[in-house]
Design a protein around this motif. Structure first.
Motif, short mmCIF file in Angstrom:
data_model
loop_
_atom_site.label_atom_id
_atom_site.label_comp_id
_atom_site.label_asym_id
_atom_site.label_seq_id
_atom_site.Cartn_x
_atom_site.Cartn_y
_atom_site.Cartn_z
N ALA A 197 -27.71 -0.67 11.20
CA ALA A 197 -26.64 -1.28 12.00
C ALA A 197 -27.23 -1.83 13.29
O ALA A 197 -28.12 -1.23 13.88
CB ALA A 197 -25.55 -0.27 12.32
N ILE A 198 -26.72 -2.97 13.71
CA ILE A 198 -27.06 -3.53 15.02
C ILE A 198 -26.09 -2.93 16.03
O ILE A 198 -24.87 -3.07 15.88
CB ILE A 198 -26.94 -5.06 15.01
CG1 ILE A 198 -27.97 -5.64 14.04
CG2 ILE A 198 -27.14 -5.64 16.41
CD1 ILE A 198 -27.82 -7.15 13.84
N THR A 199 -26.62 -2.28 17.02
CA THR A 199 -25.74 -1.58 17.98
C THR A 199 -25.89 -2.12 19.40
O THR A 199 -25.50 -1.46 20.35
CB THR A 199 -26.04 -0.08 17.96
OG1 THR A 199 -27.43 0.13 18.23
CG2 THR A 199 -25.70 0.53 16.62
N LEU B 160 -25.48 -8.39 18.06
CA LEU B 160 -24.37 -8.25 17.12
C LEU B 160 -23.58 -9.55 17.04
O LEU B 160 -23.23 -10.01 15.94
CB LEU B 160 -23.46 -7.09 17.56
CG LEU B 160 -22.33 -6.73 16.60
CD1 LEU B 160 -22.90 -6.13 15.32
CD2 LEU B 160 -21.36 -5.75 17.26
N MET C 50 -25.57 -12.09 15.12
CA MET C 50 -25.52 -11.84 13.69
C MET C 50 -24.22 -12.33 13.08
O MET C 50 -24.21 -12.96 12.02
CB MET C 50 -25.71 -10.34 13.44
CG MET C 50 -25.76 -9.95 11.97
SD MET C 50 -24.14 -9.56 11.30
CE MET C 50 -23.74 -8.11 12.25
N TYR D 86 -30.01 -10.72 7.39
CA TYR D 86 -29.91 -9.39 7.97
C TYR D 86 -29.96 -8.29 6.91
O TYR D 86 -29.52 -7.18 7.16
CB TYR D 86 -28.63 -9.28 8.80
CG TYR D 86 -28.72 -10.10 10.06
CD1 TYR D 86 -29.22 -9.55 11.22
CD2 TYR D 86 -28.37 -11.44 10.06
CE1 TYR D 86 -29.34 -10.31 12.38
CE2 TYR D 86 -28.48 -12.22 11.21
CZ TYR D 86 -28.96 -11.63 12.36
OH TYR D 86 -29.08 -12.40 13.50
N HIS E 34 -30.96 -4.62 7.73
CA HIS E 34 -30.81 -4.37 9.16
C HIS E 34 -29.36 -4.12 9.58
O HIS E 34 -29.13 -3.42 10.56
CB HIS E 34 -31.36 -5.55 9.97
CG HIS E 34 -31.36 -5.27 11.45
ND1 HIS E 34 -32.19 -4.32 12.02
CD2 HIS E 34 -30.62 -5.78 12.45
CE1 HIS E 34 -31.96 -4.28 13.33
NE2 HIS E 34 -31.01 -5.14 13.62
N HIS E 35 -28.42 -4.72 8.86
CA HIS E 35 -27.01 -4.47 9.19
C HIS E 35 -26.21 -4.58 7.90
O HIS E 35 -26.31 -5.55 7.17
CB HIS E 35 -26.49 -5.47 10.22
CG HIS E 35 -25.15 -5.09 10.78
ND1 HIS E 35 -25.00 -4.33 11.92
CD2 HIS E 35 -23.88 -5.35 10.33
CE1 HIS E 35 -23.72 -4.15 12.16
NE2 HIS E 35 -23.02 -4.75 11.21
N GLY F 232 -21.95 -0.87 9.08
CA GLY F 232 -22.61 -0.79 10.37
C GLY F 232 -21.74 -1.19 11.55
O GLY F 232 -22.07 -0.85 12.70
N PHE F 233 -20.64 -1.90 11.30
CA PHE F 233 -19.75 -2.26 12.41
C PHE F 233 -19.12 -1.02 13.04
O PHE F 233 -18.77 -1.03 14.23
CB PHE F 233 -18.66 -3.22 11.94
CG PHE F 233 -19.17 -4.61 11.68
CD1 PHE F 233 -19.60 -5.41 12.73
CD2 PHE F 233 -19.22 -5.12 10.40
CE1 PHE F 233 -20.07 -6.69 12.50
CE2 PHE F 233 -19.68 -6.40 10.15
CZ PHE F 233 -20.11 -7.18 11.21
N ALA G 36 -21.72 0.24 15.38
CA ALA G 36 -21.79 -0.66 16.53
C ALA G 36 -20.63 -0.41 17.49
O ALA G 36 -20.83 -0.31 18.71
CB ALA G 36 -21.77 -2.12 16.04
#
Length: 446
Positions: free
Chosen positions: A205-207, A212, A215, A334, A337-338, A342-343, A346
């Motif tokens: 997840a992109i945090t 974010l 993405m 992605y 990576h996400h 993952g939201f 985030a």
């Protein structure tokens, strides 16, 4: 034998004349004062000549070197003039053999081996991540540092696995070029050893907020069903579980035209044991910020005539594929990576950091409620999912404001190119809603 002094002293005459050097090299002095290097030779019984360029641009030493190289070609029973022309053509052709040109030839040759989805993924990754940077460079001129710079850019946005996949594809293009005689080495071959390692364990997840947003924007630029793009946006805004979003029904939404719009996700659709969910408050209540309402307005002309917000491609009464949003993120670069889930990570990370700086006393508890987390132990007398609703609305708006900065209006997502296979591109094109649009009264399930 010529010397530099003799050459400088040579004056123009009414007619051109020669100053000779060894081995049939001579300097032609023209009436206009030009001094041009020439070399005469015999090939296949015919008298021929070659031009080596003007003096002083071509010095005496350079002219002699060019003569010796041409004479070596002649000793090899080849015509030096023809060899020079071929070398020039080879250089021109090498400059035309750019990485993009060779890569597209490689793709056209190999795509018949791959499924359509993989074909699209391969060419899209090259177009998105490679061609703009090194596409115009002759493939024979590329070096490991140049290729590594491309891969580092991909890593910089957090797409570690994508960087590794792109390296493999670049390397495959070079292998193809080597087989075609276009280049001799593969500068991408050893780069896998210096790329960042893949992270394992938790779902990726992109945090960080800015990456974010980047993405989301990249994914929404992808040719996809408008329904899928809008699903991605609503998932990001609400931080519900992907399964809860996929199964969303229009009759679950309340007060969409009023001041307190709400998405009531039935307990039966929530994660976990049903008895325990009912014990801790039943349905999950999701307050809707204005940005989420904008998504629903854009979505209504597409799916409002059916029960599901996000129906599948073929059946309007069934939810979209569980992989649809994930594939959209993968195509945007992605993969690994996400993921859609993952939201939630985030939202939790970013909002808890925000609460630490600017929040109120119970905001961490509120954020936990918004994620529909059921406590492992009863540390309080009651755990009510409807608790703190005014503050939950405020935090939902804070999150939506931060997340939506720089993102296009959801209506824009409907107008972007869609996959030709999508059901909603074959039906009539829906009319967009206007500023005075009001949702019809909800159709309750029978």
């Amino acid at each position: 034998m010529l010397t530099d002094a003799k050459i400088r002293a040579a004056k123009p005459r009414p007619k051109s004349y020669k100053l000779t050097d060894a081995n049939r090299l001579f300097l032609l002095v023209t009436p206009a004062g030009g001094k041009l290097w020439r070399w005469s030779y015999t090939f296949d019984g015919k008298q021929k000549g070659m031009a080596f360029g003007p003096w002083p641009k071509v010095s005496l030493a350079d002219a002699r070197l060019m003569r010796d190289e041409a004479n070596a070609v002649l000793d090899d029973l080849r015509d030096p003039a023809v060899a020079k022309k071929l070398k020039k053509e080879e250089a021109l052709e090498a400059s035309r053999q750019t990485f993009e040109r060779v890569a597209r030839e490689w793709f056209a040759t190999n795509k018949c081996k791959w499924a359509l989805v993989h074909q699209n993924d391969v060419i899209r990754s090259l177009e998105r991540d490679v061609f703009d940077t090194i596409g115009a460079v002759p493939i024979a001129d590329l070096t490991p540092p140049l290729v590594l710079a491309v891969l580092r850019e991909i890593e910089a946005r957090g797409a570690i696995e994508t960087a590794r996949r792109v390296r493999q594809r670049i390397s495959a293009v070079f292998v193809y070029a080597i087989a075609q005689g276009i280049t001799e080495t593969d500068p991408a071959e050893k780069l896998g050893a210096v790329l960042k390692p893949l992270r394992k364990g938790r779902q990726p997840a992109i945090t960080d907020l800015i990456p974010l947003r980047k993405m989301i924007k990249a994914a929404e630029d992808d040719p996809a069903r408008p329904v899928t793009r809008l699903a991605l946006r609503l998932l990001a805004l609400t931080a519900v579980r992907p399964s809860e979003l996929r199964g969303a029904r229009w009759d679950e939404f309340e007060d969409l035209n009023g001041k307190l719009p709400l998405w009531r996700i039935p307990a039966a659709r929530m994660k976990g044991d049903l008895d325990r969910k009912e014990e801790f408050g039943g349905d999950h209540l999701v307050p809707l910020p204005p940005q989420a309402l904008a998504v629903l307005r854009a979505l209504w002309p597409l799916t409002g005539d059916g029960p599901m917000l996000f129906p599948g491609n073929r059946h309007g009464h069934k939810p979209m594929s569980e992989n649809a949003i994930g594939y959209l993120l993968n195509r945007a670069g992605y993969h690994g990576h996400h993921v859609p889930h993952g939201f939630r990570a985030a939202f939790s990370t970013i909002m808890n950091e925000w609460a630490e700086r600017e929040g109120k006393e119970h905001d961490r508890k509120v954020i936990d409620l918004m994620l529909a987390h059921i406590p492992k132990e009863k540390v309080e007398g009651a755990y009510n999912r409807a608790a703190y609703m005014p503050r939950r609305r405020e935090l939902a708006c804070v999150w939506a404001d931060m997340l939506s900065e720089g993102l296009p209006d959801p209506l824009v997502l409907v107008d972007r190119p869609a996959k030709e296979t999508a059901r909603y591109t074959r039906r009539r094109v829906p009319e967009p809603v206007d500023a005075d649009f009001r949702f019809p009264a909800p159709r309750r399930a029978a």
